[in-house]
Design a protein around this motif. Structure first.
Motif, PDB file in Angstrom:
ATOM      1  N   ALA A 135       0.817  -1.213   0.000  1.00  0.00           N
ATOM      2  CA  ALA A 135       0.000   0.000   0.000  1.00  0.00           C
ATOM      3  C   ALA A 135       0.854   1.268   0.000  1.00  0.00           C
ATOM      4  N   TYR A 136       1.942   1.275   0.770  1.00  0.00           N
ATOM      5  CA  TYR A 136       2.748   2.495   0.841  1.00  0.00           C
ATOM      6  C   TYR A 136       3.460   2.770  -0.489  1.00  0.00           C
ATOM      7  N   ILE A 137       3.811   1.730  -1.218  1.00  0.00           N
ATOM      8  CA  ILE A 137       4.437   1.919  -2.528  1.00  0.00           C
ATOM      9  C   ILE A 137       3.407   2.469  -3.509  1.00  0.00           C
ATOM     10  N   GLU A 138       2.225   1.894  -3.484  1.00  0.00           N
ATOM     11  CA  GLU A 138       1.153   2.358  -4.368  1.00  0.00           C
ATOM     12  C   GLU A 138       0.818   3.827  -4.102  1.00  0.00           C
ATOM     13  N   GLU A 139       0.775   4.202  -2.833  1.00  0.00           N
ATOM     14  CA  GLU A 139       0.496   5.591  -2.466  1.00  0.00           C
ATOM     15  C   GLU A 139       1.604   6.517  -2.961  1.00  0.00           C
ATOM     16  N   ARG A 140       2.869   6.096  -2.803  1.00  0.00           N
ATOM     17  CA  ARG A 140       4.005   6.905  -3.253  1.00  0.00           C
ATOM     18  C   ARG A 140       3.966   7.084  -4.766  1.00  0.00           C
ATOM     19  N   VAL A 141       3.673   6.004  -5.474  1.00  0.00           N
ATOM     20  CA  VAL A 141       3.611   6.066  -6.931  1.00  0.00           C
ATOM     21  C   VAL A 141       2.555   7.063  -7.370  1.00  0.00           C
ATOM     22  N   GLN A 142       1.398   7.014  -6.752  1.00  0.00           N
ATOM     23  CA  GLN A 142       0.314   7.925  -7.113  1.00  0.00           C
ATOM     24  C   GLN A 142       0.670   9.374  -6.788  1.00  0.00           C
ATOM     25  N   GLN A 143       1.303   9.600  -5.644  1.00  0.00           N
ATOM     26  CA  GLN A 143       1.711  10.959  -5.268  1.00  0.00           C
ATOM     27  C   GLN A 143       2.742  11.523  -6.243  1.00  0.00           C
ATOM     28  N   ILE A 144       3.720  10.705  -6.601  1.00  0.00           N
ATOM     29  CA  ILE A 144       4.742  11.160  -7.538  1.00  0.00           C
ATOM     30  C   ILE A 144       4.118  11.440  -8.903  1.00  0.00           C
ATOM     31  N   VAL A 198      12.097   6.623  -8.620  1.00  0.00           N
ATOM     32  CA  VAL A 198      11.065   7.447  -9.265  1.00  0.00           C
ATOM     33  C   VAL A 198      10.829   6.958 -10.684  1.00  0.00           C
ATOM     34  N   HIS A 199      11.900   6.691 -11.408  1.00  0.00           N
ATOM     35  CA  HIS A 199      11.760   6.230 -12.787  1.00  0.00           C
ATOM     36  C   HIS A 199      11.005   4.903 -12.845  1.00  0.00           C
ATOM     37  N   LYS A 200      11.355   3.980 -11.966  1.00  0.00           N
ATOM     38  CA  LYS A 200      10.671   2.679 -11.945  1.00  0.00           C
ATOM     39  C   LYS A 200       9.205   2.856 -11.542  1.00  0.00           C
ATOM     40  N   ASP A 201       8.954   3.723 -10.571  1.00  0.00           N
ATOM     41  CA  ASP A 201       7.577   3.986 -10.156  1.00  0.00           C
ATOM     42  C   ASP A 201       6.745   4.502 -11.326  1.00  0.00           C
ATOM     43  N   LEU A 202       7.299   5.432 -12.093  1.00  0.00           N
ATOM     44  CA  LEU A 202       6.532   6.077 -13.153  1.00  0.00           C
ATOM     45  C   LEU A 202       6.446   5.257 -14.431  1.00  0.00           C
ATOM     46  N   THR A 203       7.420   4.408 -14.690  1.00  0.00           N
ATOM     47  CA  THR A 203       7.398   3.667 -15.951  1.00  0.00           C
ATOM     48  C   THR A 203       6.880   2.243 -15.810  1.00  0.00           C
ATOM     49  N   GLU A 204       7.031   1.634 -14.646  1.00  0.00           N
ATOM     50  CA  GLU A 204       6.608   0.244 -14.479  1.00  0.00           C
ATOM     51  C   GLU A 204       5.424   0.092 -13.516  1.00  0.00           C
ATOM     52  N   ARG A 205       5.576   0.605 -12.323  1.00  0.00           N
ATOM     53  CA  ARG A 205       4.544   0.384 -11.298  1.00  0.00           C
ATOM     54  C   ARG A 205       3.256   1.132 -11.575  1.00  0.00           C
ATOM     55  N   LEU A 206       3.341   2.308 -12.164  1.00  0.00           N
ATOM     56  CA  LEU A 206       2.143   3.107 -12.426  1.00  0.00           C
ATOM     57  C   LEU A 206       1.211   2.416 -13.414  1.00  0.00           C
ATOM     58  N   CYS A 207       1.748   1.649 -14.334  1.00  0.00           N
ATOM     59  CA  CYS A 207       0.921   0.922 -15.311  1.00  0.00           C
ATOM     60  C   CYS A 207      -0.038  -0.045 -14.621  1.00  0.00           C
ATOM     61  N   ALA A 208       0.411  -0.624 -13.516  1.00  0.00           N
ATOM     62  CA  ALA A 208      -0.436  -1.575 -12.786  1.00  0.00           C
ATOM     63  C   ALA A 208      -1.542  -0.866 -12.017  1.00  0.00           C
ATOM     64  N   ILE A 209      -1.360   0.406 -11.736  1.00  0.00           N
ATOM     65  CA  ILE A 209      -2.348   1.165 -10.962  1.00  0.00           C
ATOM     66  C   ILE A 209      -3.354   1.850 -11.883  1.00  0.00           C
ATOM     67  N   SER A 210      -2.841   2.575 -12.876  1.00  0.00           N
ATOM     68  CA  SER A 210      -3.723   3.322 -13.770  1.00  0.00           C
ATOM     69  C   SER A 210      -3.038   3.513 -15.115  1.00  0.00           C
ATOM     70  N   THR A 211      -3.562   2.880 -16.142  1.00  0.00           N
ATOM     71  CA  THR A 211      -2.934   3.000 -17.458  1.00  0.00           C
ATOM     72  C   THR A 211      -3.122   4.394 -18.051  1.00  0.00           C
ATOM     73  N   ALA A 212      -4.240   5.034 -17.770  1.00  0.00           N
ATOM     74  CA  ALA A 212      -4.472   6.388 -18.292  1.00  0.00           C
ATOM     75  C   ALA A 212      -3.472   7.374 -17.694  1.00  0.00           C
ATOM     76  N   THR A 213      -3.273   7.280 -16.393  1.00  0.00           N
ATOM     77  CA  THR A 213      -2.303   8.153 -15.735  1.00  0.00           C
ATOM     78  C   THR A 213      -0.903   7.836 -16.230  1.00  0.00           C
ATOM     79  N   ALA A 214      -0.607   6.579 -16.433  1.00  0.00           N
ATOM     80  CA  ALA A 214       0.717   6.173 -16.926  1.00  0.00           C
ATOM     81  C   ALA A 214       0.987   6.770 -18.298  1.00  0.00           C
ATOM     82  N   ARG A 215      -0.015   6.792 -19.159  1.00  0.00           N
ATOM     83  CA  ARG A 215       0.163   7.391 -20.488  1.00  0.00           C
ATOM     84  C   ARG A 215       0.432   8.886 -20.387  1.00  0.00           C
ATOM     85  N   ALA A 216      -0.312   9.561 -19.509  1.00  0.00           N
ATOM     86  CA  ALA A 216      -0.121  11.005 -19.341  1.00  0.00           C
ATOM     87  C   ALA A 216       1.269  11.318 -18.777  1.00  0.00           C
ATOM     88  N   VAL A 217       1.702  10.540 -17.811  1.00  0.00           N
ATOM     89  CA  VAL A 217       3.037  10.730 -17.229  1.00  0.00           C
ATOM     90  C   VAL A 217       4.110  10.446 -18.272  1.00  0.00           C
TER      91      VAL A 217
END
Length: 82
Positions: free
Chosen positions: A3-12, A37-56
């Motif tokens: 949960a804390y990783i998911e929260e950090r990814v979303q905040q970043i 940060v790079h791994k959070d935004l390029t890999e982990r964010l895809c698992a949370i929200s693909t739309a947000t990942a595309r925008a980032v």
């Protein structure tokens, strides 16, 4: 994902989208490494929200295209201060 990783990814991701910040700027603000940060935004964010990942991804792409300009400005300021 914990949960804390998911929260950090979303905040970043939210920060990068709002400010257009670079990976370095986000890492400094959140107290993590650039690699994290790079791994959070390029890999982990895809698992949370693909739309947000595309925008980032668009913001990261724009930052990559502009990095030579930022580097040139940094060099100019360096030699201007001497």
């Amino acid at each position: 994902m914990k949960a804390y990783i998911e929260e950090r990814v979303q905040q970043i991701a939210d920060y990068v989208l709002e400010s257009g910040a670079t990976v370095r700027q986000a890492a400094k603000l959140f107290g993590t490494s650039k690699s994290t940060v790079h791994k959070d935004l390029t890999e982990r964010l895809c698992a949370i929200s693909t739309a947000t990942a595309r925008a980032v991804a668009e913001v990261l792409k724009r930052n990559k295209e502009e990095r030579h300009i930022r580097g040139g400005n940094a060099t100019r300021l360096k030699y201007k201060s001497i």
